[in-house]
Design a protein around this motif. Structure first.
Motif, PDB file in Angstrom:
ATOM      1  N   UNK A 207      54.700  42.853  14.250  1.00  0.00           N
ATOM      2  CA  UNK A 207      54.974  43.912  15.393  1.00  0.00           C
ATOM      3  C   UNK A 207      55.447  43.018  16.623  1.00  0.00           C
ATOM      4  N   UNK A 208      54.988  42.131  17.092  1.00  0.00           N
ATOM      5  CA  UNK A 208      55.205  41.182  18.300  1.00  0.00           C
ATOM      6  C   UNK A 208      56.670  40.503  18.036  1.00  0.00           C
ATOM      7  N   UNK A 209      56.519  39.924  16.876  1.00  0.00           N
ATOM      8  CA  UNK A 209      57.983  39.183  16.666  1.00  0.00           C
ATOM      9  C   UNK A 209      59.103  40.453  16.339  1.00  0.00           C
ATOM     10  N   UNK A 210      58.812  41.530  15.738  1.00  0.00           N
ATOM     11  CA  UNK A 210      59.894  42.458  15.850  1.00  0.00           C
ATOM     12  C   UNK A 210      60.295  42.983  17.023  1.00  0.00           C
ATOM     13  N   UNK A 211      59.120  43.246  18.044  1.00  0.00           N
ATOM     14  CA  UNK A 211      59.641  43.624  19.336  1.00  0.00           C
ATOM     15  C   UNK A 211      60.333  42.575  20.330  1.00  0.00           C
TER      16      UNK A 211
END
Length: 65
Positions: free
Chosen positions: A30-34
């Motif tokens: 999720x962090x990488x996607x954001x």
């Protein structure tokens, strides 16, 4: 703990990681996607990334499945 809220902010996610002292694979994705969905990162977002890496290296955050 799974996070599925698509509109979660980077700040909220990072604070959750810091409070739990754990980062799950879901948190990582999720962090990488954001972060990758943006045209560029703010200095604050760079700071969050640095703090996560620092805490991982110092053993203050643990990677969990």
């Amino acid at each position: 703990m799974l996070i599925t809220e698509p509109s979660i902010s980077v700040e909220k996610l990072v604070n959750q990681i810091f409070c739990s002292r754990k980062i799950t694979r879901n948190n990582q994705r999720l962090l990488m996607s954001l972060l990758l969905s943006k045209d560029g990162l703010t200095s604050e977002e760079h700071s969050y990334i640095d703090k996560i890496f620092e805490r991982l290296q110092r053993g203050l955050i643990h990677v969990v499945e």
